[in-house]
Scaffold this active site. Structure first.
Site, short mmCIF file in Angstrom:
data_model
loop_
_atom_site.label_atom_id
_atom_site.label_comp_id
_atom_site.label_asym_id
_atom_site.label_seq_id
_atom_site.Cartn_x
_atom_site.Cartn_y
_atom_site.Cartn_z
CG HIS A 136 40.93 23.63 47.54
ND1 HIS A 136 39.65 23.77 48.02
CD2 HIS A 136 41.52 24.83 47.70
CE1 HIS A 136 39.46 25.01 48.45
NE2 HIS A 136 40.59 25.68 48.25
NE ARG A 154 35.62 31.58 46.68
CZ ARG A 154 36.66 30.76 46.70
NH1 ARG A 154 36.50 29.46 46.55
NH2 ARG A 154 37.87 31.23 46.85
CG ASN A 198 50.31 30.15 45.33
OD1 ASN A 198 49.72 30.70 44.40
ND2 ASN A 198 49.68 29.58 46.34
NE ARG A 217 47.18 27.01 44.05
CZ ARG A 217 46.27 27.79 44.63
NH1 ARG A 217 46.63 28.96 45.12
NH2 ARG A 217 45.03 27.40 44.73
CD GLU A 272 46.86 23.93 49.04
OE1 GLU A 272 46.85 24.71 50.01
OE2 GLU A 272 46.09 24.04 48.08
#
Ligand code: ADP
Length: 394
Positions: A176, A237, A10, A87, A380
């Site tokens: 996601h 955010r 990643n 990823r 993940e």
């Protein structure tokens, strides 16, 4: 023994996370079990890439990872290595499943950079360096957007001029995805059912946060959109807002587009509301009677409750609501507040079960709740490795 290890990379702008997983882990080659947990052989992160305290660039960073793995007898040249899985954040409409990386695939991921200017370039750097070090090895890209590619047009389209939308690729993609895929499947297993039989609302609440509605294993709606800015309130955010806020900020407050971008992505959400983006700190402040922290918590959980209600309507029948990621797995207060008052929708959280801390997959609903409430730690890397291995396994 055929090679059974997958190295998951990643690659971010200044960090490189890695995990080495053995995908066979006792599974019989004749009857592979996709739910068998792979064995984690190594895991780590190289940080501060390109900074004075870290490696000069991603090549040096990956070489450091290779050295670390070699010291454990599982270097990049190991015959056990079946694939390197990367990823990649944005797959656009082009990439809807794990994809074997070729020069053409690299070029197409590059074409998607305007849609993910912060993430895709860093992901691609990792891909390039890994391909240079092991050009002979299958390398697989697993996209954050892929799981959401099944959304119907009614959920994926924004109600704007179709010609403009199509010319610039403006639609809802969702992010996601590997987490939503993994958690929805594990939730079905926790209920003792096949994923195809179960409708789940997944709430991935980390620093970034997103909700998804998954019908029979297939994503039908999600809260993030063109970028990961839409939807839930997040650490920094804003999530959903009236788009006219942006015109107002540029025309009346005189902010440039880049300044608005920074404001909404980096200085909003929990941080904007109360000055902290860590839910643990917010919990501490609320216990001391801090009003700004309480407001941030209330705005955060109100938005969550709204999405749960909306996705109940989208799915019709809901079998489970699943909480995951840092906040979802750890904050009983957020879980409780997000589902408070939803008993008429068949959602009954059990206060005692909800308060128990733990790292196991578990149910926190009452025995009479029509909808199960689950806490399912996300993984993940495991999902990325599994998807990549399914493509290259002998
Ligand atoms: P990322 O999106 O960076 O992968 P994580 O899924 O690791 O994020 O979630 C990080 C967030 O989880 C932290 O910012 C913090 O708010 C929250 N968190 C972690 N542990 C706890 C806890 N025990 N209680 C409440 N929130 C927590």
């Amino acid at each position: 023994m055929p090679p059974s290890h997958v190295l998951v990379l990643n690659s971010g702008s200044s960090s490189l996370k890695y995990q080495l997983l053995d995908m066979t882990n006792g599974e019989s080659a004749a009857a592979p079990d996709p739910d068998a947990a792979p064995e984690r052989k190594a895991t780590g992160i190289v940080e501060h890439i390109g900074e004075p305290t870290g490696p000069a660039d991603h090549t040096e960073a990956l070489e450091a990872v290779a050295d670390e793995l070699a010291a454990r007898g599982a270097g990049l040249d190991s015959p056990d290595l079946a694939a390197i899985a990367h990823r990649v954040v944005h797959g656009g409409t082009r990439f809807t499943r794990p994809t074997l990386i070729t020069d053409d695939v690299v070029a197409e991921i590059e074409n998607l950079i305007p849609l993910a200017p912060l993430h895709n370039p860093a992901n691609l750097t990792g891909v390039r360096v890994a391909r240079r070090l092991r050009p002979d090895l299958p390398q697989v890209a697993v996209f954050d957007t892929a799981f959401h590619s099944t959304m119907p047009q009614s959920a994926a389209r924004y109600a704007i001029d179709r010609t403009v939308a199509d010319e610039y690729g403006i639609r809802r993609y969702g992010f996601h995805g590997t987490s939503h895929a993994y958690v929805s499947r594990r939730t079905a297993r926790l209920l003792g059912k096949d994923p195809s039989e179960v409708n789940v609302i997944v709430l991935h609440l980390g620093n970034g946060a997103s909700a998804s509605a998954v019908r029979g294993g297939v994503c039908v709606d999600t809260s993030m959109g063109l970028t990961p800015l839409e939807g839930l309130v997040m650490g920094t955010r804003s999530g959903d807002l009236d788009p006219a806020v942006i015109f107002h900020l540029t025309r009346v407050a005189g902010l440039s587009p880049d300044e608005v971008d920074t404001l909404l992505n980096k200085r909003s959400g929990l941080l904007g509301l109360c000055g902290d983006n860590d839910m643990r700190e917010i919990g501490r402040r609320i216990a001391e009677g801090d009003e700004a922290a309480q407001l941030a918590f209330d705005v955060y959980t109100h938005r969550l409750r709204k999405y749960v209600g909306a996705y109940c309507a989208v799915l019709g029948r809901v079998d489970a609501v699943a909480f995951t990621a840092g906040v979802g797995e750890n904050s009983a207060a957020v879980r409780g507040a997000a589902l408070d008052g939803l008993e008429p929708l068949g959602i009954e959280i059990d206060a005692v079960r909800n308060a128990v801390r733990g790292s196991a997959e578990r149910l926190v609903s009452t025995d009479t709740s029509r909808v199960a409430v689950a806490v399912v730690p996300t993984d993940e890397e495991r999902e990325i490795a599994q998807q990549a291995y399914s493509l290259v396994r002998p």
